[in-house]
Design a protein around this motif. Structure first.
Motif, PDB file in Angstrom:
ATOM      1  N   LYS A  53       0.832  -1.216   0.000  1.00  0.00           N
ATOM      2  CA  LYS A  53       0.000   0.000   0.000  1.00  0.00           C
ATOM      3  C   LYS A  53       0.866   1.266   0.000  1.00  0.00           C
ATOM      4  O   LYS A  53       0.626   2.193  -0.765  1.00  0.00           O
ATOM      5  N   THR A  55       4.023   1.436  -0.813  1.00  0.00           N
ATOM      6  CA  THR A  55       4.819   1.438  -2.047  1.00  0.00           C
ATOM      7  C   THR A  55       4.027   2.074  -3.185  1.00  0.00           C
ATOM      8  O   THR A  55       4.540   2.908  -3.941  1.00  0.00           O
ATOM      9  N   GLU A 150       6.930 -11.779  -5.067  1.00  0.00           N
ATOM     10  CA  GLU A 150       6.666 -10.361  -5.333  1.00  0.00           C
ATOM     11  C   GLU A 150       5.398 -10.136  -6.152  1.00  0.00           C
ATOM     12  O   GLU A 150       5.021  -8.997  -6.397  1.00  0.00           O
TER      13      GLU A 150
HETATM   14  N1  ATP Z   1       4.817  -6.419  -6.083  1.00  0.00           N
HETATM   15  C1  ATP Z   1       5.115  -5.735  -4.964  1.00  0.00           C
HETATM   16  N2  ATP Z   1       4.504  -4.560  -4.724  1.00  0.00           N
HETATM   17  C2  ATP Z   1       4.782  -3.864  -3.614  1.00  0.00           C
HETATM   18  N3  ATP Z   1       5.661  -4.229  -2.664  1.00  0.00           N
HETATM   19  C3  ATP Z   1       6.295  -5.393  -2.848  1.00  0.00           C
HETATM   20  C4  ATP Z   1       6.057  -6.187  -3.997  1.00  0.00           C
HETATM   21  N4  ATP Z   1       6.830  -7.291  -3.901  1.00  0.00           N
HETATM   22  C5  ATP Z   1       7.508  -7.180  -2.775  1.00  0.00           C
HETATM   23  N5  ATP Z   1       7.216  -6.041  -2.123  1.00  0.00           N
HETATM   24  C6  ATP Z   1       7.795  -5.624  -0.825  1.00  0.00           C
HETATM   25  O1  ATP Z   1       6.760  -5.669   0.125  1.00  0.00           O
HETATM   26  C7  ATP Z   1       6.877  -4.567   1.028  1.00  0.00           C
HETATM   27  C8  ATP Z   1       5.637  -3.688   0.927  1.00  0.00           C
HETATM   28  O2  ATP Z   1       5.691  -2.732   1.939  1.00  0.00           O
HETATM   29  P1  ATP Z   1       4.646  -1.554   2.087  1.00  0.00           P
HETATM   30  O3  ATP Z   1       5.129  -0.708   3.207  1.00  0.00           O
HETATM   31  O4  ATP Z   1       4.408  -0.921   0.775  1.00  0.00           O
HETATM   32  O5  ATP Z   1       3.337  -2.377   2.513  1.00  0.00           O
HETATM   33  P2  ATP Z   1       2.011  -1.830   3.207  1.00  0.00           P
HETATM   34  O6  ATP Z   1       0.898  -2.523   2.526  1.00  0.00           O
HETATM   35  O7  ATP Z   1       1.992  -0.353   3.204  1.00  0.00           O
HETATM   36  O8  ATP Z   1       2.153  -2.379   4.705  1.00  0.00           O
HETATM   37  P3  ATP Z   1       1.525  -1.804   6.081  1.00  0.00           P
HETATM   38  O9  ATP Z   1       0.169  -2.440   6.215  1.00  0.00           O
HETATM   39  O10 ATP Z   1       2.478  -2.279   7.121  1.00  0.00           O
HETATM   40  O11 ATP Z   1       1.451  -0.319   5.999  1.00  0.00           O
HETATM   41  C9  ATP Z   1       8.140  -3.824   0.650  1.00  0.00           C
HETATM   42  O12 ATP Z   1       9.192  -4.294   1.428  1.00  0.00           O
HETATM   43  C10 ATP Z   1       8.315  -4.204  -0.817  1.00  0.00           C
HETATM   44  O13 ATP Z   1       9.660  -4.154  -1.223  1.00  0.00           O
END
Ligand code: ATP
Ligand code: MG
Length: 173
Positions: A53, A55, A150
């Motif tokens: 999210k 990212t 990923e």
């Molecule tokens: N296809 C992908 N898209 C996004 N992130 C990916 C992907 N594959 C691997 N990752 C990894 O997954 C992690 C995503 O982290 P991110 O902070 O964006 O998640 P989030 O959904 O915001 O989590 P949270 O709920 O803790 O806020 C990063 O470490 C990123 O490098």
């Protein structure tokens, strides 16, 4: 045959499903989505911890051209990224600890007008829908049984007339 009359609010959601293979591609998707965003838009991000999210939001910030790197808003519920140019500010909200929903959000006293900003909310389901009548949901899933660490499946769900053109407006990846 006459089309069924469902009343003005009954626009069917627009749903786009995309496959995203890496963090870089997730950022790119954020930039593409930014191209169709306008002041007053609400974007809600759904997905488990580490789904991507923040990212994606980083890409939104780059696409919108706002100040400051988008990071996980730990310890703050919302962060305002002012525009570098003439576009809208990005308000990035982490509603994870936002117990009471909207009231608390209003109490944050953000130094910005929400109707003039793009508001992006992580963990906002059931809490912030009332911020805007129309909204774009971004639902991020890890494909079940996928061995590719990923790979993410992203569904864009546009609710309301605002998003009726999403399918044609979103730039190609
Ligand atoms: N296809 C992908 N898209 C996004 N992130 C990916 C992907 N594959 C691997 N990752 C990894 O997954 C992690 C995503 O982290 P991110 O902070 O964006 O998640 P989030 O959904 O915001 O989590 P949270 O709920 O803790 O806020 C990063 O470490 C990123 O490098
Ligand atoms: Mg996050």
């Amino acid at each position: 045959m006459e089309a069924a009359h469902n009343g003005p609010a009954a626009t069917a959601p627009v749903i786009l499903e995309l496959s995203v293979g890496s963090p870089d591609q997730m950022r790119d998707l954020g930039r593409r989505i930014a191209a169709v965003l306008a002041p007053g838009d609400l974007v809600m991000l759904t997905g488990e911890l580490g789904a991507g999210k923040t990212t994606l939001t980083r890409g939104l910030g780059e696409g919108l051209g706002v100040r400051g790197a988008v990071t996980s808003p730990t310890f703050v519920i919302a962060r305002v990224h002012p525009p570098l140019g003439s576009g809208p500010a990005l308000v990035h909200v982490d509603a994870y600890r936002l117990g009471g929903g909207l009231d608390e959000m209003e109490d944050l006293d953000l130094d910005v007008s929400l109707p003039e900003s793009v508001v992006v909310v992580e963990w906002g389901d059931g809490k912030v829908e009332e911020l805007a009548e129309d909204r774009l949901h971004v639902v991020i899933d890890r494909a079940v049984g996928d061995t590719d660490d990923e790979r993410r499946t992203v569904r864009l769900v546009g609710i309301g007339a605002r998003w009726a053109g999403l399918r044609t407006d979103l730039p190609e990846g």
